[in-house]
Design a protein around this motif. Structure first.
Motif, PDB file in Angstrom:
ATOM      1  N   LEU A  97       0.813  -1.104   0.078  1.00 60.30           N
ATOM      2  CA  LEU A  97       0.051  -0.069   0.038  1.00 60.30           C
ATOM      3  C   LEU A  97       0.785   1.375   0.003  1.00 60.30           C
ATOM      4  O   LEU A  97       0.568   2.205  -0.830  1.00 60.30           O
ATOM      5  CB  LEU A  97      -0.844   0.128   1.268  1.00 60.30           C
ATOM      6  N   SER A  98       1.999   1.213   0.694  1.00 62.67           N
ATOM      7  CA  SER A  98       2.819   2.374   1.031  1.00 62.67           C
ATOM      8  C   SER A  98       3.718   2.476  -0.688  1.00 62.67           C
ATOM      9  O   SER A  98       3.951   3.604  -0.970  1.00 62.67           O
ATOM     10  CB  SER A  98       3.726   2.295   2.013  1.00 62.67           C
ATOM     11  N   THR A 101       1.489   4.231  -2.699  1.00 61.20           N
ATOM     12  CA  THR A 101       1.044   5.726  -2.347  1.00 61.20           C
ATOM     13  C   THR A 101       2.140   6.552  -2.319  1.00 61.20           C
ATOM     14  O   THR A 101       2.540   7.675  -3.124  1.00 61.20           O
ATOM     15  CB  THR A 101       0.024   5.485  -1.316  1.00 61.20           C
ATOM     16  N   ILE A 102       2.768   6.563  -0.915  1.00 61.99           N
ATOM     17  CA  ILE A 102       3.798   7.502  -0.668  1.00 61.99           C
ATOM     18  C   ILE A 102       5.196   7.093  -1.018  1.00 61.99           C
ATOM     19  O   ILE A 102       6.065   7.695  -0.666  1.00 61.99           O
ATOM     20  CB  ILE A 102       3.561   7.621   0.923  1.00 61.99           C
TER      21      ILE A 102
END
Length: 419
Positions: A97-98, A101-102
């Protein structure tokens, strides 16, 4: 004939579910063993960064394993297993997920790896603490159940890294971690169907008043029981002397030869021997004394380490590795039996946690010793420095009266709450 078959199946169901949950959760951990270092190397290309992440995933195990048993005894075996796997799944899923996204960095991966590792011992202690009740439901002997459980656990760590390698090649390291998260979810779903005596929230009167006091009670109980104390001390010494062989000495040897694939074959031979040894013990346990098996295991381990110190050809290394796995495969089931029959029902989680934490404490000590020794005196001499004390420990074990207690049949843990 239909009714008895259905009854027998229902009685075996708890045992099957505990083992299936262990297989799924441990396979997920086995996948991360190869997926996380690969991910870091893909991100930075620096082996030091991969080592940082590996260390971050290892260090939390010491403290979390020590306190995990108290968590089990305070909140219950089934709830702890469910929450532990849920948190492990979330921590693993946060990595892809990271990435989407970031973005990922080494500190972030290390932090999430440490977070996931911190939750694993509680789930393991919870499932292991449910084995005696599952044994009663199945109508099996404890030795047979422990043999199956340890073999199942070893299979997971034999299969997990291999599956991880295939998944990395096909999906990439980031997407492979989704499969790891799915393994934890599968374990959650399995335990959700588990119905077993003593698996729920404990009675208020038997629960530890706090995590700290409960852990101290577990430490005191293990220390005061001469069999558990002896097994813990022997295990600490053996782990400190042997673990560097797998994790440091053999990798250095095969790296110097330029044969990393051969390292994989040797470690696979060791793991395969461990599975066979654990399974074989289930059949042999009714005819062979536990103390005898324990003495043979430690003695053969020392002898095989001496053999490895001569840095023999590959075929000899494979035979020695398989022999180590074969004789040491039954040690896990024997230690489980000692914990299960010597611990009160309401303290079993704490006893399992304390005994497990001794191994996690000893491992880093061995690593700190092995690296400088190799640099100072060379690989072969370091093998001897580690192997000779194992042989001495084996000789001492023949003289330890506490190990004779392994063959003193205690009351099954479901018939008594006494130590």
């Amino acid at each position: 004939m239909t009714a008895p078959t259905a009854t027998e199946t229902r009685r075996l169901t708890p045992l099957l579910l505990v083992n299936l949950a262990t297989l799924l959760s441990s396979t997920g951990n086995g996948i991360t063993i190869v997926a996380l270092p690969w991910l870091v190397l893909q991100q930075t290309g620096r082996a030091t960064d991969a080592a940082v992440v590996a260390g971050a995933a290892t260090l939390p195990l010491l403290l979390s394993s020590l306190f995990s048993g108290t968590v089990v005894d305070r909140f219950g075996r089934r709830p702890t297993s469910l929450v532990s796997d849920l948190l492990s799944a979330l921590s693993v899923a946060l990595i892809p997920l990271s990435a989407a996204t970031i973005g990922l960095s080494v500190p972030l991966i290390a932090a999430l790896a440490a977070l996931g590792a911190a939750f694993d011992p509680a789930g393991m202690s919870a499932r292991e603490s449910m084995l005696p009740a599952a044994t009663r439901a199945a109508g099996w002997r404890l030795d047979r159940v422990n043999s199956l459980y340890e073999a199942n656990y070893n299979v997971a760590y034999l299969v997990g890294p291999g599956v991880g390698g295939v998944l990395i090649a096909t999906l990439g390291p980031v997407n492979t971690l989704w499969v790891t998260a799915a393994c934890f979810v599968g374990s959650i779903a399995t335990v959700a169907f588990l119905r077993l005596d003593g698996a729920g929230v404990p009675d208020h009167g038997t629960r530890p008043s706090s995590i700290w006091s409960g852990t101290l009670d577990g430490l005191k109980f293990v220390w005061r029981n001469r069999l558990l104390r002896t097994l813990a001390l022997v295990d600490m010494a053996i782990v400190a002397l042997y673990m560097p062989v797998e994790s440091v000495l053999l990798p250095v040897y095969f790296t110097d030869l330029g044969q990393p694939a051969q390292l994989g074959w040797v470690l696979m031979a060791m793991s395969t021997g461990g599975v066979v040894g654990a399974l074989a013990y289930g059949s042999l346990s009714a005819r062979v004394r536990r103390r005898t098996v324990m003495l043979v295991a430690v003695t053969v381990l020392g002898a095989c380490m001496i053999g490895m110190a001569f840095l023999p050809p590959l075929w000899s290394m494979l035979l020695l590795a398989a022999a180590i796995g074969l004789v040491y495969g039954p040690v896990g089931p024997i230690a489980n039996y000692a914990m299960q029959t010597r611990s009160p029902e309401h303290m079993r989680g704490r006893v399992v946690g304390v005994m497990t934490s001794t191994a996690y404490a000893a491992g880093p000590l061995g690593y700190m010793l092995a690296g400088p020794l190799i640099d100072a005196v060379g690989l072969s001499t370091t093998f001897f420095v580690l192997a000779v004390p194992v042989c001495v420990i084996a000789a001492v074990c023949f003289l330890l009266p506490a190990l004779r207690d392994l063959d003193v049949e205690a009351e099954p843990p479901w018939t008594s709450d006494a130590a």
